[in-house]
Scaffold this active site. Structure first.
Site, PDB file in Angstrom:
ATOM      1  N   GLY A  40       0.778  -1.226   0.000  1.00  0.00           N
ATOM      2  CA  GLY A  40       0.000   0.000   0.000  1.00  0.00           C
ATOM      3  C   GLY A  40       0.811   1.279   0.000  1.00  0.00           C
ATOM      4  N   HIS A  41       2.126   1.172   0.056  1.00  0.00           N
ATOM      5  CA  HIS A  41       2.955   2.379   0.033  1.00  0.00           C
ATOM      6  C   HIS A  41       3.387   2.612  -1.403  1.00  0.00           C
ATOM      7  CE1 HIS A  41       6.227   5.180   1.270  1.00  0.00           C
ATOM      8  NE2 HIS A  41       5.299   5.510   2.142  1.00  0.00           N
ATOM      9  N   PHE A  42       2.555   3.306  -2.118  1.00  0.00           N
ATOM     10  CA  PHE A  42       2.715   3.561  -3.545  1.00  0.00           C
ATOM     11  C   PHE A  42       2.712   2.249  -4.326  1.00  0.00           C
ATOM     12  CE2 PHE A  42       5.124   6.987  -1.348  1.00  0.00           C
ATOM     13  CZ  PHE A  42       4.204   8.005  -1.565  1.00  0.00           C
ATOM     14  N   ILE A  47       8.128   2.088  -2.467  1.00  0.00           N
ATOM     15  CA  ILE A  47       9.384   2.564  -1.880  1.00  0.00           C
ATOM     16  C   ILE A  47       9.350   2.284  -0.383  1.00  0.00           C
ATOM     17  CG2 ILE A  47       9.740   4.329  -3.638  1.00  0.00           C
ATOM     18  CD1 ILE A  47       8.863   6.407  -1.528  1.00  0.00           C
TER      19      ILE A  47
END
Length: 126
Positions: A40-42, A47
């Site tokens: 879920g982090h981009f 990253i």
């Protein structure tokens, strides 16, 4: 031998403990794509969050220098923090740490042959 065991979905794989003594350490880390920090982090271009990198320094330093773990594990102040390049799933990086127990801080740099990813200091309140 130093225990660097970890939850495999939360910490990177330690490929090599290049050097360690009473004041400095250098490790080679493999950043596995399955780490929870990438979820879920981009999603299109994952990253590694900077806050995770800071926490890894705290965790690894407390395990390497157990006699200072009481303040390393709670270090909460930041100095000269710079995130210069992103760390992506699959990257292999070096983590260099310099312990300064008299100042209750640990200086760190995440780097590879070609670039510096992040650097700074974690400091414990006196």
């Amino acid at each position: 031998m130093i225990d660097l065991s970890y939850a495999p979905t939360e910490l990177p794989q330690v490929l090599d403990l290049v050097s360690v003594d009473s004041a400095s350490a250098e490790l080679t880390l493999q950043i596995q794509p399955a780490l929870v920090w990438f979820q879920g982090h981009f999603p299109q271009t994952p990253i590694l969050p900077g806050v995770v990198q800071l926490n890894w320094v705290r965790i690894v330093a407390a395990r390497l220098w157990q006699e200072h773990a009481h303040w390393l594990s709670t270090a909460s102040q930041l100095e000269a923090i710079k995130f210069q390049q992103v760390i992506r799933p699959g990257d292999t990086v070096q983590l260099h740490m310099q312990l300064q127990p008299d100042r209750r801080r640990v200086q760190f740099t995440y780097f590879s042959d070609a670039k510096v990813f992040a650097s700074g200091r974690l400091v414990a309140a006196l």
